[in-house]
Design an enzyme around this catalytic site. Structure first.
Site, PDB file in Angstrom:
ATOM      1  N   TRP A 119       0.844  -1.208   0.000  1.00  0.00           N
ATOM      2  CA  TRP A 119       0.000   0.000   0.000  1.00  0.00           C
ATOM      3  C   TRP A 119       0.868   1.243   0.000  1.00  0.00           C
ATOM      4  O   TRP A 119       2.083   1.146   0.198  1.00  0.00           O
ATOM      5  CB  TRP A 119      -0.986  -0.019   1.195  1.00  0.00           C
ATOM      6  CG  TRP A 119      -2.157   0.880   0.911  1.00  0.00           C
ATOM      7  CD1 TRP A 119      -2.413   2.104   1.457  1.00  0.00           C
ATOM      8  CD2 TRP A 119      -3.214   0.636  -0.018  1.00  0.00           C
ATOM      9  NE1 TRP A 119      -3.559   2.636   0.906  1.00  0.00           N
ATOM     10  CE2 TRP A 119      -4.072   1.765   0.000  1.00  0.00           C
ATOM     11  CE3 TRP A 119      -3.528  -0.403  -0.897  1.00  0.00           C
ATOM     12  CZ2 TRP A 119      -5.211   1.873  -0.810  1.00  0.00           C
ATOM     13  CZ3 TRP A 119      -4.662  -0.308  -1.705  1.00  0.00           C
ATOM     14  CH2 TRP A 119      -5.488   0.802  -1.646  1.00  0.00           C
ATOM     15  N   ASP A 169      -0.665  11.843   0.460  1.00  0.00           N
ATOM     16  CA  ASP A 169      -1.801  12.677   0.875  1.00  0.00           C
ATOM     17  C   ASP A 169      -3.060  11.826   1.103  1.00  0.00           C
ATOM     18  O   ASP A 169      -2.982  10.602   1.115  1.00  0.00           O
ATOM     19  CB  ASP A 169      -2.036  13.788  -0.162  1.00  0.00           C
ATOM     20  CG  ASP A 169      -2.435  13.242  -1.536  1.00  0.00           C
ATOM     21  OD1 ASP A 169      -2.639  12.013  -1.680  1.00  0.00           O
ATOM     22  OD2 ASP A 169      -2.538  14.046  -2.480  1.00  0.00           O
ATOM     23  N   GLU A 172      -3.480   9.196  -1.319  1.00  0.00           N
ATOM     24  CA  GLU A 172      -2.417   8.200  -1.361  1.00  0.00           C
ATOM     25  C   GLU A 172      -1.523   8.427  -2.578  1.00  0.00           C
ATOM     26  O   GLU A 172      -1.139   7.505  -3.277  1.00  0.00           O
ATOM     27  CB  GLU A 172      -3.042   6.802  -1.297  1.00  0.00           C
ATOM     28  CG  GLU A 172      -4.153   6.867  -0.247  1.00  0.00           C
ATOM     29  CD  GLU A 172      -4.797   5.589   0.198  1.00  0.00           C
ATOM     30  OE1 GLU A 172      -4.475   5.201   1.318  1.00  0.00           O
ATOM     31  OE2 GLU A 172      -5.598   5.026  -0.514  1.00  0.00           O
ATOM     32  N   GLU A 328     -17.974   5.483  -3.799  1.00  0.00           N
ATOM     33  CA  GLU A 328     -16.836   6.364  -3.537  1.00  0.00           C
ATOM     34  C   GLU A 328     -16.875   7.550  -4.499  1.00  0.00           C
ATOM     35  O   GLU A 328     -16.631   8.689  -4.116  1.00  0.00           O
ATOM     36  CB  GLU A 328     -15.546   5.567  -3.732  1.00  0.00           C
ATOM     37  CG  GLU A 328     -14.278   6.346  -3.453  1.00  0.00           C
ATOM     38  CD  GLU A 328     -13.042   5.474  -3.606  1.00  0.00           C
ATOM     39  OE1 GLU A 328     -12.783   4.961  -4.720  1.00  0.00           O
ATOM     40  OE2 GLU A 328     -12.326   5.280  -2.606  1.00  0.00           O
TER      41      GLU A 328
HETATM   42  C1  BGC Z   1      -8.712   6.998  -1.125  1.00  0.00           C
HETATM   43  C2  BGC Z   1      -8.437   7.219   0.332  1.00  0.00           C
HETATM   44  C3  BGC Z   1      -9.288   6.343   1.211  1.00  0.00           C
HETATM   45  C4  BGC Z   1      -9.252   4.900   0.747  1.00  0.00           C
HETATM   46  C5  BGC Z   1     -10.243   4.042   1.495  1.00  0.00           C
HETATM   47  C6  BGC Z   1      -8.640   5.524  -1.446  1.00  0.00           C
HETATM   48  O1  BGC Z   1      -8.946   5.329  -2.788  1.00  0.00           O
HETATM   49  O2  BGC Z   1      -7.766   7.689  -1.923  1.00  0.00           O
HETATM   50  O3  BGC Z   1      -8.671   8.564   0.679  1.00  0.00           O
HETATM   51  O4  BGC Z   1      -8.834   6.440   2.523  1.00  0.00           O
HETATM   52  O5  BGC Z   1      -9.548   4.840  -0.612  1.00  0.00           O
HETATM   53  O6  BGC Z   1     -11.548   4.534   1.395  1.00  0.00           O
END
Ligand code: BGC
Length: 382
Positions: A119, A169, A172, A328
Site C-alpha cells: 500500500w 496525501d 495516497e 466512492e
Molecule cells: C482513497 C483514500 C481512502 C481509501 C479508502 C482511497 O482510494 O484515496 O482517501 O482512505 O480509498 O476509502
C-alpha cells in the site's frame, strides 16, 4: 438520534438513519470500520482517516457506542505499536529520522496487523484525524477520554516529531510533498489532544508549539492566490481542503482564506453538486465524490451558506444506488475518461458502499439540521 425537527426533508432523515444502521452493521466486532466491505482493494482493511470521519459522523448522530468502539480499536492498534512509535520519535529527536518505510502504516486489518498487501504507506493525516474525532466526541457527549490517554500521548509524540515530513496525501499520492490538508488534520488533532486535558505538561507544550508552527506555515507557504493550496508551494486547490475550512475548524469558514478556499473548490472542482478531488485526477477517470460534496457542504454551512449546503447534500444522497449504497465516486463529468478502464480492470467497479460516503451524508445532515434549528431560534428571539 433523530435529526432535530426542522424542515429537513423526510427522505434525508431516513437516509441518514439507514446509513447509520449500515455503518453499525458493518463495523467489526473489535471496533474497526471497514472502508468498503466488498471492494477488492479495500476489503478487510480499516483506515484511520476514513474511520475517524466515520466515527465523527456516528458520534454526531448519537451512535456513541459505535464511535467509542472505533476509538478503542485505534488505542489497541497504537498501544501494540508503542515500541515502533518510541523508536520513530527517538530517532527524530536525535536528528536521524527513520525512513518512510519504518513509519506507521496508513491502514490496518481489523485485527490491528498491517496486512501483507502493498500500500501507499506513510500518511500522517489519520493520526491527527483520530485525535480530532476523539476531541469532538468528548466535547459533544461529555466523555472522559482517560481510557484512550496512552494512545493519545503516543499519537501526539508521533505527530510532533514528524509533522514536517513529506508523505502521501489523502488520495495516497504525491509522497514528495507536504500536503496542506494533511497539515490541517495534524493541527486539528493536536488542538483536540490539548483540549482533552490528558497530556502531561511537556507533551502539551510540544503539541501547542507544533500546532502554532503548522498554522503559521499553512497561512504562508500553504496559501496561493488567497486560498489554501494542495501542497506547500503548489498553486492548485484540492477538495480535501474543504475539511480544513469546515469540519476540522482549522481555518474558519468565514475567514478570508476560508472563503477563498471554498470559492476555489466551487469554481475549479465542482460541477452541479458534484466535487472532484483535484483537476489532474485520473483515478477511475477522475469522477465526482459524494463525500467531498458533503465536506464542501459543511464548509458552506460554516461560512453561512446553508442553501448551497442543502444542494450539495441532495446531490450526494442522489448518488446512492437502488439498494441505498453510496459509492466512492460517480463517473459523471469525468476529468480523464480514457483512464476508467485500467482501474476497472485492476480493481473492478468503483467501491460501493463506501462507509466514509455514508458517514459524510450523516455529518452534513446533522450540521444542516443544527444550523437550521439555530437560525429558527434566533428568528424566534428577534
Ligand atoms: C482513497 C483514500 C481512502 C481509501 C479508502 C482511497 O482510494 O484515496 O482517501 O482512505 O480509498 O476509502
Amino acid at each position: 438520534m433523530t435529526l432535530p425537527q426542522t424542515d429537513q426533508p423526510r427522505s434525508i432523515a431516513e437516509f441518514a438513519e439507514s446509513s447509520a444502521d449500515l455503518i453499525e452493521r458493518l463495523q467489526h466486532a473489535g471496533g474497526a470500520y471497514p472502508a468498503s466491505p466488498s471492494f477488492s482493494a479495500y476489503a478487510g482493511y480499516s483506515w484511520f482517516r476514513d474511520g475517524a470521519f466515520i466515527a465523527d459522523g456516528m458520534s454526531s448522530y448519537g451512535r456513541i457506542g459505535s464511535a467509542e468502539r472505533f476509538f478503542d480499536w485505534c488505542s489497541v492498534v497504537l498501544d501494540a505499536r508503542s515500541g515502533q512509535l518510541e523508536a520513530i520519535v527517538a530517532a527524530a529527536r536525535a536528528g536521524h529520522p527513520l525512513p518512510d518505510a519504518a513509519m506507521l502504516p496508513t491502514r490496518f486489518m481489523f485485527d490491528g496487523t498491517a496486512g501483507d498487501d502493498e500500500w501507499w504507506d506513510f500518511q500522517l493525516d489519520g493520526y491527527g484525524t483520530w485525535l480530532w474525532a476523539v476531541g469532538e466526541h468528548a466535547r459533544r457527549h461529555g466523555t472522559d477520554a482517560a481510557r484512550w490517554s496512552r494512545a493519545i500521548g503516543l499519537s501526539v509524540d508521533y505527530l510532533v516529531s514528524s509533522w514536517r515530513r513529506p508523505c502521501f496525501d489523502w488520495w495516497e499520492e504525491h509522497a514528495m510533498h507536504v500536503h496542506v490538508s494533511t497539515l490541517g488534520c495534524i493541527a486539528a488533532g493536536l488542538r483536540e489532544a490539548i483540549a482533552l486535558g490528558v497530556l502531561d505538561a511537556g507533551r502539551e507544550a510540544a503539541a501547542a508549539d507544533a500546532e502554532a508552527a503548522i498554522l503559521e506555515l499553512m497561512h504562508t507557504d500553504g496559501l496561493a492566490d488567497g486560498h489554501l493550496s494542495k501542497w506547500l508551494g503548489s498553486r492548485a486547490v484540492d477538495a480535501s481542503l474543504a475539511s480544513v475550512v469546515g469540519l476540522l475548524g482549522v481555518v474558519p469558514g468565514d475567514s478570508e482564506p476560508g472563503r477563498a478556499t471554498i470559492a476555489a473548490i466551487e469554481r475549479e472542482l465542482t460541477v452541479d453538486g458534484g466535487v472532484h478531488r483535484y483537476v489532474d485526477d485520473t483515478f477511475y477517470g477522475g469522477g465526482q465524490w459524494p463525500l467531498l460534496s458533503c465536506m464542501l457542504g459543511i464548509a458552506e454551512v460554516r461560512s453561512g451558506n446553508r442553501d448551497r449546503a442543502r444542494e450539495l447534500l441532495d446531490w450526494a444522497v442522489a448518488t446512492a444506488g437502488a439498494d441505498g449504497a453510496l459509492p466512492e465516486q460517480v463517473g459523471r463529468h469525468l476529468l480523464a475518461p480514457e483512464r476508467v478502464d485500467e482501474w476497472v480492470e485492476r480493481w473492478g467497479p468503483v467501491a460501493q458502499p463506501l462507509l466514509w460516503s455514508h458517514a459524510m451524508v450523516i455529518r452534513l445532515a446533522v450540521e444542516l439540521a443544527t444550523a437550521d434549528a439555530g437560525a429558527s431560534e434566533a428568528e424566534a428571539r428577534a
